[in-house]
Write an enzyme that holds these catalytic residues in place. Structure first.
Site, PDB file in Angstrom:
ATOM      1  N   ASN A  29       0.628  -1.089  -0.213  1.00  0.00           N
ATOM      2  CA  ASN A  29      -0.109   0.363   0.218  1.00  0.00           C
ATOM      3  C   ASN A  29       0.811   1.345   0.093  1.00  0.00           C
ATOM      4  OD1 ASN A  29      -2.082   2.065   0.287  1.00  0.00           O
ATOM      5  ND2 ASN A  29      -2.780   1.313   2.258  1.00  0.00           N
ATOM      6  N   LYS A  83       0.063   3.950   0.043  1.00  0.00           N
ATOM      7  CA  LYS A  83      -0.947   5.183   0.487  1.00  0.00           C
ATOM      8  C   LYS A  83      -0.578   6.336  -1.017  1.00  0.00           C
ATOM      9  CE  LYS A  83      -0.319   3.398   5.044  1.00  0.00           C
ATOM     10  NZ  LYS A  83      -0.125   3.064   6.451  1.00  0.00           N
ATOM     11  N   HIS A 109      -9.820   0.829   4.752  1.00  0.00           N
ATOM     12  CA  HIS A 109      -8.214   1.582   5.436  1.00  0.00           C
ATOM     13  C   HIS A 109      -8.401   2.786   6.635  1.00  0.00           C
ATOM     14  CE1 HIS A 109      -3.817   3.122   6.701  1.00  0.00           C
ATOM     15  NE2 HIS A 109      -3.909   1.778   5.296  1.00  0.00           N
ATOM     16  N   GLU A 120      -7.182   5.053   8.058  1.00  0.00           N
ATOM     17  CA  GLU A 120      -6.647   6.257   7.398  1.00  0.00           C
ATOM     18  C   GLU A 120      -7.959   6.992   6.967  1.00  0.00           C
ATOM     19  OE1 GLU A 120      -2.830   5.230   5.304  1.00  0.00           O
ATOM     20  OE2 GLU A 120      -1.997   4.774   7.337  1.00  0.00           O
ATOM     21  N   GLU A 166      -5.459  -4.423  10.014  1.00  0.00           N
ATOM     22  CA  GLU A 166      -4.435  -3.858  10.509  1.00  0.00           C
ATOM     23  C   GLU A 166      -4.865  -3.062  11.857  1.00  0.00           C
ATOM     24  OE1 GLU A 166      -2.734  -2.428   6.628  1.00  0.00           O
ATOM     25  OE2 GLU A 166      -4.398  -1.337   6.879  1.00  0.00           O
ATOM     26  N   GLY A 208       2.729   2.493  11.039  1.00  0.00           N
ATOM     27  CA  GLY A 208       3.532   3.567  10.729  1.00  0.00           C
ATOM     28  C   GLY A 208       3.966   4.254  12.030  1.00  0.00           C
ATOM     29  N   SER A 228       3.081  -1.874  10.342  1.00  0.00           N
ATOM     30  CA  SER A 228       5.172  -2.135  10.331  1.00  0.00           C
ATOM     31  C   SER A 228       5.223  -3.750  10.100  1.00  0.00           C
ATOM     32  CB  SER A 228       5.272  -1.288  12.278  1.00  0.00           C
ATOM     33  OG  SER A 228       4.993  -0.662  12.559  1.00  0.00           O
ATOM     34  N   GLY A 258       2.785  -1.063   4.374  1.00  0.00           N
ATOM     35  CA  GLY A 258       2.342   0.497   3.681  1.00  0.00           C
ATOM     36  C   GLY A 258       4.697   0.199   3.965  1.00  0.00           C
ATOM     37  N   GLY A 259       4.880   1.732   4.953  1.00  0.00           N
ATOM     38  CA  GLY A 259       6.533   2.241   4.477  1.00  0.00           C
ATOM     39  C   GLY A 259       7.143   0.678   3.642  1.00  0.00           C
TER      40      GLY A 259
HETATM   41  P1  13P Z   1       3.144   0.506   7.813  1.00  0.00           P
HETATM   42  O1  13P Z   1       3.461  -0.860   6.867  1.00  0.00           O
HETATM   43  O2  13P Z   1       3.648   1.825   7.343  1.00  0.00           O
HETATM   44  O3  13P Z   1       2.975   0.736   9.335  1.00  0.00           O
HETATM   45  O4  13P Z   1       1.154   0.448   6.990  1.00  0.00           O
HETATM   46  C1  13P Z   1       0.481  -0.805   7.121  1.00  0.00           C
HETATM   47  C2  13P Z   1      -0.707  -0.016   6.417  1.00  0.00           C
HETATM   48  O5  13P Z   1      -1.957   1.064   6.759  1.00  0.00           O
HETATM   49  C3  13P Z   1      -1.043  -0.811   4.976  1.00  0.00           C
HETATM   50  O6  13P Z   1      -1.902  -0.031   4.470  1.00  0.00           O
END
Ligand code: 13P
Length: 255
Positions: free
Chosen positions: A9, A11, A97, A99, A169, A175, A215, A236-237
Protein backbone atom coordinates in the site's frame (compact mmCIF):
# COMPACT_ATOMS: atom_id res chain seq x y z
CA UNK A 1 -6.77 -23.51 -0.33
CA UNK A 2 -6.78 -19.77 0.23
CA UNK A 3 -4.11 -17.68 -1.48
CA UNK A 4 -1.14 -16.21 0.36
CA UNK A 5 -0.88 -12.52 -0.45
CA UNK A 6 1.76 -9.81 -0.07
CA UNK A 7 0.00 -6.51 -0.71
CA UNK A 8 1.81 -3.19 -0.95
CA UNK A 9 0.00 0.00 0.00
CA UNK A 10 1.93 2.98 -1.30
CA UNK A 11 -0.60 5.41 0.23
CA UNK A 12 0.12 8.99 -0.99
CA UNK A 13 3.80 8.40 -1.67
CA UNK A 14 6.20 8.32 -4.64
CA UNK A 15 6.28 10.28 -7.87
CA UNK A 16 5.45 8.38 -11.03
CA UNK A 17 9.18 8.13 -11.84
CA UNK A 18 9.90 6.60 -8.43
CA UNK A 19 6.90 4.29 -8.61
CA UNK A 20 7.80 3.08 -12.08
CA UNK A 21 11.34 2.28 -10.94
CA UNK A 22 10.04 0.46 -7.89
CA UNK A 23 7.70 -1.74 -9.94
CA UNK A 24 10.48 -2.59 -12.37
CA UNK A 25 12.80 -3.46 -9.50
CA UNK A 26 10.17 -5.73 -7.93
CA UNK A 27 9.35 -7.51 -11.18
CA UNK A 28 13.07 -7.96 -11.83
CA UNK A 29 13.84 -9.33 -8.37
CA UNK A 30 10.84 -11.65 -7.89
CA UNK A 31 9.67 -12.49 -11.39
CA UNK A 32 7.91 -15.78 -10.77
CA UNK A 33 5.22 -16.27 -8.17
CA UNK A 34 3.53 -19.65 -7.75
CA UNK A 35 -0.22 -19.99 -8.30
CA UNK A 36 -0.86 -20.31 -4.59
CA UNK A 37 0.68 -16.88 -3.92
CA UNK A 38 -0.03 -13.37 -5.07
CA UNK A 39 1.53 -9.91 -4.94
CA UNK A 40 -0.87 -6.94 -5.04
CA UNK A 41 0.29 -3.37 -5.57
CA UNK A 42 -2.12 -0.74 -4.22
CA UNK A 43 -1.00 2.37 -6.01
CA UNK A 44 -2.38 5.92 -6.32
CA UNK A 45 -5.17 6.43 -8.88
CA UNK A 46 -3.04 8.17 -11.56
CA UNK A 47 -0.65 5.19 -11.71
CA UNK A 48 -3.22 2.39 -11.80
CA UNK A 49 -3.54 1.89 -15.55
CA UNK A 50 0.21 2.01 -16.16
CA UNK A 51 1.11 -0.34 -13.29
CA UNK A 52 -1.72 -2.66 -14.34
CA UNK A 53 -0.21 -2.98 -17.80
CA UNK A 54 3.34 -3.33 -16.41
CA UNK A 55 2.33 -6.38 -14.34
CA UNK A 56 0.14 -8.04 -16.99
CA UNK A 57 2.86 -10.27 -18.34
CA UNK A 58 4.13 -11.40 -14.91
CA UNK A 59 1.95 -14.03 -13.35
CA UNK A 60 1.11 -13.58 -9.71
CA UNK A 61 1.11 -9.77 -9.76
CA UNK A 62 -2.07 -7.68 -9.55
CA UNK A 63 -2.93 -4.07 -8.82
CA UNK A 64 -5.39 -2.54 -6.39
CA UNK A 65 -6.96 0.88 -6.06
CA UNK A 66 -6.69 2.41 -2.60
CA UNK A 67 -10.29 3.59 -2.51
CA UNK A 68 -13.47 4.06 -4.52
CA UNK A 69 -16.61 6.13 -4.05
CA UNK A 70 -19.64 4.59 -2.37
CA UNK A 71 -22.02 5.72 -5.13
CA UNK A 72 -22.10 4.48 -8.71
CA UNK A 73 -21.77 7.82 -10.53
CA UNK A 74 -22.77 11.45 -10.40
CA UNK A 75 -21.75 15.01 -9.62
CA UNK A 76 -18.91 14.22 -7.20
CA UNK A 77 -15.94 16.20 -8.47
CA UNK A 78 -12.60 14.54 -7.86
CA UNK A 79 -14.04 11.16 -6.94
CA UNK A 80 -13.45 7.78 -8.59
CA UNK A 81 -16.12 5.10 -8.94
CA UNK A 82 -15.87 1.33 -8.91
CA UNK A 83 -17.31 1.34 -12.45
CA UNK A 84 -14.34 3.42 -13.62
CA UNK A 85 -11.88 1.05 -11.96
CA UNK A 86 -13.60 -1.95 -13.52
CA UNK A 87 -13.48 -0.32 -16.93
CA UNK A 88 -9.67 -0.19 -16.59
CA UNK A 89 -9.57 -3.85 -15.57
CA UNK A 90 -8.46 -3.12 -11.99
CA UNK A 91 -9.02 -6.35 -10.05
CA UNK A 92 -8.79 -5.21 -6.40
CA UNK A 93 -9.69 -2.20 -4.25
CA UNK A 94 -8.86 -1.41 -0.62
CA UNK A 95 -11.99 -0.60 1.37
CA UNK A 96 -12.02 0.85 4.86
CA UNK A 97 -8.38 1.61 5.49
CA UNK A 98 -8.13 3.19 8.95
CA UNK A 99 -6.62 6.35 7.47
CA UNK A 100 -9.74 6.84 5.36
CA UNK A 101 -11.98 6.05 8.32
CA UNK A 102 -10.11 8.67 10.36
CA UNK A 103 -9.39 11.48 7.87
CA UNK A 104 -12.37 11.05 5.55
CA UNK A 105 -15.00 10.10 8.09
CA UNK A 106 -15.79 6.77 6.45
CA UNK A 107 -18.31 4.95 8.62
CA UNK A 108 -19.13 1.25 8.67
CA UNK A 109 -22.35 2.07 6.77
CA UNK A 110 -20.53 3.94 3.98
CA UNK A 111 -17.99 1.11 3.77
CA UNK A 112 -20.83 -1.38 3.33
CA UNK A 113 -21.89 0.64 0.28
CA UNK A 114 -18.34 0.69 -1.10
CA UNK A 115 -18.15 -3.09 -0.72
CA UNK A 116 -21.37 -3.40 -2.71
CA UNK A 117 -20.09 -1.10 -5.47
CA UNK A 118 -16.92 -3.20 -5.73
CA UNK A 119 -18.79 -6.49 -5.85
CA UNK A 120 -21.32 -5.26 -8.42
CA UNK A 121 -18.37 -4.45 -10.64
CA UNK A 122 -16.45 -7.68 -10.01
CA UNK A 123 -13.71 -5.86 -8.12
CA UNK A 124 -12.37 -7.88 -5.21
CA UNK A 125 -12.44 -5.76 -2.07
CA UNK A 126 -9.61 -5.89 0.44
CA UNK A 127 -11.61 -4.97 3.52
CA UNK A 128 -9.50 -3.36 6.25
CA UNK A 129 -10.43 -3.56 9.90
CA UNK A 130 -8.62 -3.00 13.18
CA UNK A 131 -8.90 -1.32 16.54
CA UNK A 132 -7.35 1.84 18.02
CA UNK A 133 -5.05 1.61 21.05
CA UNK A 134 -7.74 2.71 23.54
CA UNK A 135 -9.86 -0.28 22.54
CA UNK A 136 -6.88 -2.68 22.77
CA UNK A 137 -6.05 -1.29 26.22
CA UNK A 138 -9.60 -2.08 27.34
CA UNK A 139 -9.31 -5.58 25.80
CA UNK A 140 -12.35 -4.85 23.64
CA UNK A 141 -10.61 -5.52 20.31
CA UNK A 142 -12.51 -8.70 19.47
CA UNK A 143 -15.92 -7.06 19.85
CA UNK A 144 -14.75 -3.92 18.00
CA UNK A 145 -13.44 -5.82 14.97
CA UNK A 146 -16.45 -8.17 14.90
CA UNK A 147 -18.66 -5.11 14.68
CA UNK A 148 -16.67 -3.67 11.77
CA UNK A 149 -17.18 -6.95 9.93
CA UNK A 150 -20.86 -7.22 10.84
CA UNK A 151 -21.74 -3.64 9.90
CA UNK A 152 -19.80 -3.54 6.63
CA UNK A 153 -18.54 -6.83 5.22
CA UNK A 154 -21.68 -8.79 6.02
CA UNK A 155 -23.57 -6.78 3.42
CA UNK A 156 -21.93 -9.16 0.92
CA UNK A 157 -23.63 -12.40 -0.03
CA UNK A 158 -21.85 -15.74 0.37
CA UNK A 159 -20.92 -15.70 -3.27
CA UNK A 160 -19.57 -12.14 -3.12
CA UNK A 161 -17.58 -12.60 0.09
CA UNK A 162 -15.83 -15.56 -1.51
CA UNK A 163 -13.96 -13.00 -3.65
CA UNK A 164 -13.05 -10.71 -0.75
CA UNK A 165 -9.86 -10.41 1.23
CA UNK A 166 -9.78 -9.18 4.85
CA UNK A 167 -6.85 -7.16 6.22
CA UNK A 168 -6.47 -6.80 9.97
CA UNK A 169 -4.54 -3.63 10.71
CA UNK A 170 -4.44 -2.60 14.38
CA UNK A 171 -4.22 1.19 14.25
CA UNK A 172 -1.60 1.29 17.00
CA UNK A 173 0.74 -0.74 14.78
CA UNK A 174 0.42 1.34 11.59
CA UNK A 175 3.50 3.39 10.80
CA UNK A 176 4.62 3.20 14.42
CA UNK A 177 7.27 0.51 14.17
CA UNK A 178 5.30 -1.35 16.84
CA UNK A 179 4.15 -4.57 15.16
CA UNK A 180 1.57 -6.76 16.83
CA UNK A 181 3.31 -9.85 18.17
CA UNK A 182 2.73 -12.98 16.15
CA UNK A 183 0.61 -14.28 19.05
CA UNK A 184 -1.58 -11.14 18.98
CA UNK A 185 -1.93 -11.34 15.19
CA UNK A 186 -2.77 -15.05 15.24
CA UNK A 187 -5.35 -14.59 18.03
CA UNK A 188 -7.15 -11.84 16.13
CA UNK A 189 -7.00 -13.64 12.79
CA UNK A 190 -8.45 -16.75 14.40
CA UNK A 191 -11.19 -14.59 15.91
CA UNK A 192 -11.94 -12.95 12.54
CA UNK A 193 -12.16 -16.37 10.88
CA UNK A 194 -14.60 -17.51 13.57
CA UNK A 195 -16.77 -14.40 13.07
CA UNK A 196 -16.75 -15.13 9.32
CA UNK A 197 -17.54 -18.81 9.95
CA UNK A 198 -20.46 -17.99 12.26
CA UNK A 199 -22.02 -15.89 9.52
CA UNK A 200 -20.95 -17.53 6.26
CA UNK A 201 -20.08 -21.08 7.35
CA UNK A 202 -16.74 -22.71 8.12
CA UNK A 203 -15.96 -23.79 4.58
CA UNK A 204 -16.22 -20.28 3.18
CA UNK A 205 -14.35 -18.77 6.14
CA UNK A 206 -11.47 -21.14 5.45
CA UNK A 207 -11.22 -19.79 1.90
CA UNK A 208 -10.98 -16.07 2.74
CA UNK A 209 -7.42 -14.75 3.00
CA UNK A 210 -6.82 -12.66 6.13
CA UNK A 211 -3.79 -10.37 5.86
CA UNK A 212 -1.98 -8.66 8.71
CA UNK A 213 -0.93 -5.01 8.39
CA UNK A 214 1.00 -2.71 10.72
CA UNK A 215 4.79 -2.20 10.61
CA UNK A 216 5.44 -5.37 8.62
CA UNK A 217 9.05 -5.45 7.46
CA UNK A 218 11.50 -7.97 6.08
CA UNK A 219 12.74 -8.69 9.61
CA UNK A 220 9.37 -9.72 11.08
CA UNK A 221 7.66 -11.21 8.01
CA UNK A 222 8.83 -14.81 8.54
CA UNK A 223 7.43 -14.94 12.04
CA UNK A 224 4.07 -13.42 11.06
CA UNK A 225 3.73 -15.67 8.01
CA UNK A 226 4.38 -18.67 10.24
CA UNK A 227 1.01 -18.13 11.99
CA UNK A 228 -1.65 -20.53 10.68
CA UNK A 229 -4.34 -17.86 10.19
CA UNK A 230 -2.06 -15.12 8.84
CA UNK A 231 -2.35 -15.46 5.07
CA UNK A 232 -0.04 -12.61 4.17
CA UNK A 233 0.49 -8.93 4.78
CA UNK A 234 -0.66 -5.46 3.80
CA UNK A 235 2.52 -3.42 3.87
CA UNK A 236 2.84 0.37 4.01
CA UNK A 237 6.27 1.93 4.59
CA UNK A 238 8.32 -1.17 3.77
CA UNK A 239 6.54 -1.55 0.42
CA UNK A 240 8.18 1.68 -0.79
CA UNK A 241 11.66 0.16 -0.60
CA UNK A 242 12.36 -2.43 -3.31
CA UNK A 243 14.78 -4.53 -1.23
CA UNK A 244 12.42 -4.63 1.79
CA UNK A 245 9.29 -5.52 -0.13
CA UNK A 246 11.16 -8.08 -2.24
CA UNK A 247 12.36 -9.76 0.94
CA UNK A 248 8.77 -9.79 2.27
CA UNK A 249 7.57 -11.39 -0.99
CA UNK A 250 10.33 -14.01 -0.73
CA UNK A 251 9.32 -14.71 2.87
CA UNK A 252 5.72 -15.15 1.76
CA UNK A 253 6.70 -17.52 -1.05
CA UNK A 254 8.52 -19.75 1.46
CA UNK A 255 5.47 -19.91 3.71
P1 13P B 1 2.92 0.42 7.76
O1 13P B 1 3.40 -0.87 7.16
O2 13P B 1 3.70 1.62 7.28
O3 13P B 1 2.80 0.34 9.25
O4 13P B 1 1.42 0.66 7.19
C1 13P B 1 0.52 -0.36 7.27
C2 13P B 1 -0.66 0.01 6.47
O5 13P B 1 -1.40 0.91 6.80
C3 13P B 1 -0.89 -0.74 5.22
O6 13P B 1 -2.16 -0.47 4.70
Amino acid sequence: MRKKIAAANWKMNLTWQQGNELVQALLGATPSIQDSHQVILSVPFPYLASVNSMVQSTSGYQVAAQNCHHLAAGAYTGEVSAIMLASLGIPYCLVGHSERREYNGETNAVLAEKLQRCSENSIRPIFCCGEPLTIRDQEQQNEYVARQLQESLFVLSKEQVGHAVVAYEPIWAIGTGRTASSAQAQAMHQHIRKVLADHYGQELAERIPILYGGSVKASNADELFGCPDVDGALVGGASLVASEFTAIVRSLCKS
